[in-house]
Design a protein around this motif. Structure first.
Motif, mmCIF file in Angstrom:
data_model
loop_
_atom_site.group_PDB
_atom_site.id
_atom_site.type_symbol
_atom_site.label_atom_id
_atom_site.label_comp_id
_atom_site.label_asym_id
_atom_site.label_seq_id
_atom_site.Cartn_x
_atom_site.Cartn_y
_atom_site.Cartn_z
ATOM 1 N N LEU A 21 -39.140 -6.812 -83.165
ATOM 2 C CA LEU A 21 -39.213 -6.832 -81.710
ATOM 3 C C LEU A 21 -39.226 -5.412 -81.149
ATOM 4 O O LEU A 21 -40.003 -5.105 -80.246
ATOM 5 C CB LEU A 21 -38.038 -7.616 -81.115
ATOM 6 C CG LEU A 21 -38.015 -7.677 -79.585
ATOM 7 C CD1 LEU A 21 -39.277 -8.330 -79.028
ATOM 8 C CD2 LEU A 21 -36.773 -8.414 -79.111
ATOM 9 N N GLN A 24 -42.609 -3.950 -81.283
ATOM 10 C CA GLN A 24 -43.494 -4.514 -80.255
ATOM 11 C C GLN A 24 -43.206 -3.926 -78.884
ATOM 12 O O GLN A 24 -44.120 -3.715 -78.084
ATOM 13 C CB GLN A 24 -43.330 -6.035 -80.192
ATOM 14 C CG GLN A 24 -43.873 -6.760 -81.402
ATOM 15 C CD GLN A 24 -43.608 -8.258 -81.323
ATOM 16 O OE1 GLN A 24 -43.497 -8.820 -80.245
ATOM 17 N NE2 GLN A 24 -43.499 -8.902 -82.473
ATOM 18 N N ILE A 25 -41.927 -3.661 -78.606
ATOM 19 C CA ILE A 25 -41.527 -3.107 -77.313
ATOM 20 C C ILE A 25 -41.867 -1.620 -77.230
ATOM 21 O O ILE A 25 -42.130 -1.091 -76.156
ATOM 22 C CB ILE A 25 -40.011 -3.313 -77.078
ATOM 23 C CG1 ILE A 25 -39.681 -4.793 -76.980
ATOM 24 C CG2 ILE A 25 -39.553 -2.592 -75.815
ATOM 25 C CD1 ILE A 25 -38.183 -5.079 -76.955
ATOM 26 N N LYS A 49 -40.908 -5.248 -70.871
ATOM 27 C CA LYS A 49 -41.631 -5.374 -72.149
ATOM 28 C C LYS A 49 -40.913 -6.347 -73.076
ATOM 29 O O LYS A 49 -41.553 -7.129 -73.780
ATOM 30 C CB LYS A 49 -41.751 -4.007 -72.824
ATOM 31 C CG LYS A 49 -42.712 -3.071 -72.157
ATOM 32 C CD LYS A 49 -42.728 -1.731 -72.884
ATOM 33 C CE LYS A 49 -43.603 -0.724 -72.213
ATOM 34 N NZ LYS A 49 -43.554 0.587 -72.906
ATOM 35 N N TRP A 50 -39.590 -6.275 -73.089
ATOM 36 C CA TRP A 50 -38.765 -7.158 -73.908
ATOM 37 C C TRP A 50 -39.051 -8.616 -73.531
ATOM 38 O O TRP A 50 -39.315 -9.459 -74.396
ATOM 39 C CB TRP A 50 -37.324 -6.804 -73.671
ATOM 40 C CG TRP A 50 -36.275 -7.341 -74.606
ATOM 41 C CD1 TRP A 50 -36.398 -8.330 -75.535
ATOM 42 C CD2 TRP A 50 -34.925 -6.900 -74.668
ATOM 43 N NE1 TRP A 50 -35.196 -8.542 -76.163
ATOM 44 C CE2 TRP A 50 -34.281 -7.671 -75.657
ATOM 45 C CE3 TRP A 50 -34.190 -5.948 -73.984
ATOM 46 C CZ2 TRP A 50 -32.932 -7.500 -75.966
ATOM 47 C CZ3 TRP A 50 -32.852 -5.793 -74.301
ATOM 48 C CH2 TRP A 50 -32.235 -6.550 -75.290
ATOM 49 N N CYS A 53 -42.645 -9.677 -74.590
ATOM 50 C CA CYS A 53 -42.765 -9.926 -76.027
ATOM 51 C C CYS A 53 -42.155 -11.264 -76.442
ATOM 52 O O CYS A 53 -42.610 -11.885 -77.394
ATOM 53 C CB CYS A 53 -42.119 -8.799 -76.818
ATOM 54 S SG CYS A 53 -43.066 -7.272 -76.807
#
Length: 71
Positions: A21, A24-25, A49-50, A53
């Motif tokens: 994760l 991705q962030i 963003k968290w 995702c």
């Protein structure tokens, strides 16, 4: 439970590791860990963003929790 606890719960439910994760962030795994254990507070951009995702709408989280959780 607060907003960060809920996001951590969603991450775990989806079977995502912190490392995956965080990548991705666009942050480190260590930073994500600090957020999840309430040692640091994420910026609004990181929080957005968290949520993106994880497929969670930030407005839904806001409605679930009292405004003080966002201070």
């Amino acid at each position: 439970m607060d907003v960060i606890d809920e996001l951590a719960h969603v991450r775990k439910t989806k079977g995502l590791r912190q490392e995956d994760l965080a990548r991705q962030i666009g942050i480190t795994r260590e930073a994500l860990s600090y957020f999840e254990i309430h040692q640091k507070v994420p910026s609004y951009n990181t929080l957005r963003k968290w949520c993106d995702c994880l497929g969670v709408k930030l407005t839904i989280l806001h409605a679930m929790f009292k405004p003080k959780d966002f201070e």
